[in-house]
Design a protein around this motif. Structure first.
Motif, PDB file in Angstrom:
ATOM      1  N   SER A 205      97.093  13.038  89.542  1.00  0.00           N
ATOM      2  CA  SER A 205      96.188  14.074  89.326  1.00  0.00           C
ATOM      3  C   SER A 205      94.963  13.717  88.352  1.00  0.00           C
TER       4      SER A 205
ATOM      5  N   HIS B  45      84.728  17.154 103.016  1.00  0.00           N
ATOM      6  CA  HIS B  45      85.842  17.560 102.124  1.00  0.00           C
ATOM      7  C   HIS B  45      86.414  16.580 101.340  1.00  0.00           C
TER       8      HIS B  45
ATOM      9  N   ASN C 140      89.601  14.605  99.418  1.00  0.00           N
ATOM     10  CA  ASN C 140      91.089  14.539  99.812  1.00  0.00           C
ATOM     11  C   ASN C 140      92.153  14.928  98.775  1.00  0.00           C
TER      12      ASN C 140
ATOM     13  N   THR D 191      91.070  16.609  95.909  1.00  0.00           N
ATOM     14  CA  THR D 191      90.269  17.562  94.849  1.00  0.00           C
ATOM     15  C   THR D 191      89.893  18.625  95.750  1.00  0.00           C
ATOM     16  N   ASP D 192      89.425  19.800  95.287  1.00  0.00           N
ATOM     17  CA  ASP D 192      88.819  21.143  96.011  1.00  0.00           C
ATOM     18  C   ASP D 192      87.304  20.789  96.349  1.00  0.00           C
ATOM     19  N   GLY D 193      86.950  19.702  95.783  1.00  0.00           N
ATOM     20  CA  GLY D 193      85.404  19.341  95.951  1.00  0.00           C
ATOM     21  C   GLY D 193      84.807  19.390  97.442  1.00  0.00           C
ATOM     22  N   TYR D 194      83.792  19.712  97.753  1.00  0.00           N
ATOM     23  CA  TYR D 194      82.987  19.345  99.100  1.00  0.00           C
ATOM     24  C   TYR D 194      81.616  19.374  98.992  1.00  0.00           C
TER      25      TYR D 194
END
Length: 166
Positions: A21, A147, A149, A151-154
């Motif tokens: 994490s 997107h 893989n 994280t919720d980042g994009y």
């Protein structure tokens, strides 16, 4: 001895989760390499075109490394007209146009405005079939999204393409 082994496995699992994490992921924006337009010919095979025809199915193909592509063709926009001045568009309390429906990217975020999710993958490319009902010049917008893989980042890449419909 069995208790010690169970505690060891549990601590190892917790350590793996904590370390996984903590990884930072660098999400890069999508590259849109090519946008092409096709009409079906007499034997229903796709023929490359530079101008679209009215009331004829247009296939939009996008070559990109994105995880997801959305198309905003801008060919179907209908606003609610004002009851006071029938030629003017109705607006809400925030000054936004009230829509019945819209597929124009300039209306992004307004109620009843939506783009179309294109089908395909990174390797095969993305495509969508659309039919313009009125002649004119339209500003088509393609939103390519990558997107993360872990994280919720994009990151989005927004590409505009002008298309002439005759």
């Amino acid at each position: 001895m069995k208790k010690f082994r169970n505690i060891y496995y549990l601590l190892t699992l917790v350590l793996v989760v904590v370390l996984a994490s903590c990884q930072k992921e660098n999400v890069e924006s999508a590259n849109v390499n090519e946008i092409s337009f096709f009409h079906p010919n007499k034997i229903n095979a796709d023929s490359l075109v530079t101008e679209a025809a009215v009331n004829k199915v247009l296939t939009v193909k996008v070559n990109t490394n994105a995880d997801m592509c959305t198309l905003w063709p801008a060919g179907n926009r209908l606003t609610v007209k004002s009851t006071v001045t029938p030629t003017a568009d109705s607006i809400d309390v925030y000054g936004n146009v009230v829509l019945v429906r819209s597929d124009d990217f300039k209306d992004y975020g307004l109620l009843f405005a939506k783009g179309f999710l294109m089908t395909g993958t990174k390797t095969t490319g993305y495509s969508f079939k659309y039919t313009y009902t009125k002649p004119g010049t339209y500003k088509m917008v393609i939103v390519a999204t990558v997107h993360g893989n872990f994280t919720d980042g994009y990151k989005n890449n927004i590409v505009e393409k002008t298309i002439v419909v005759k």
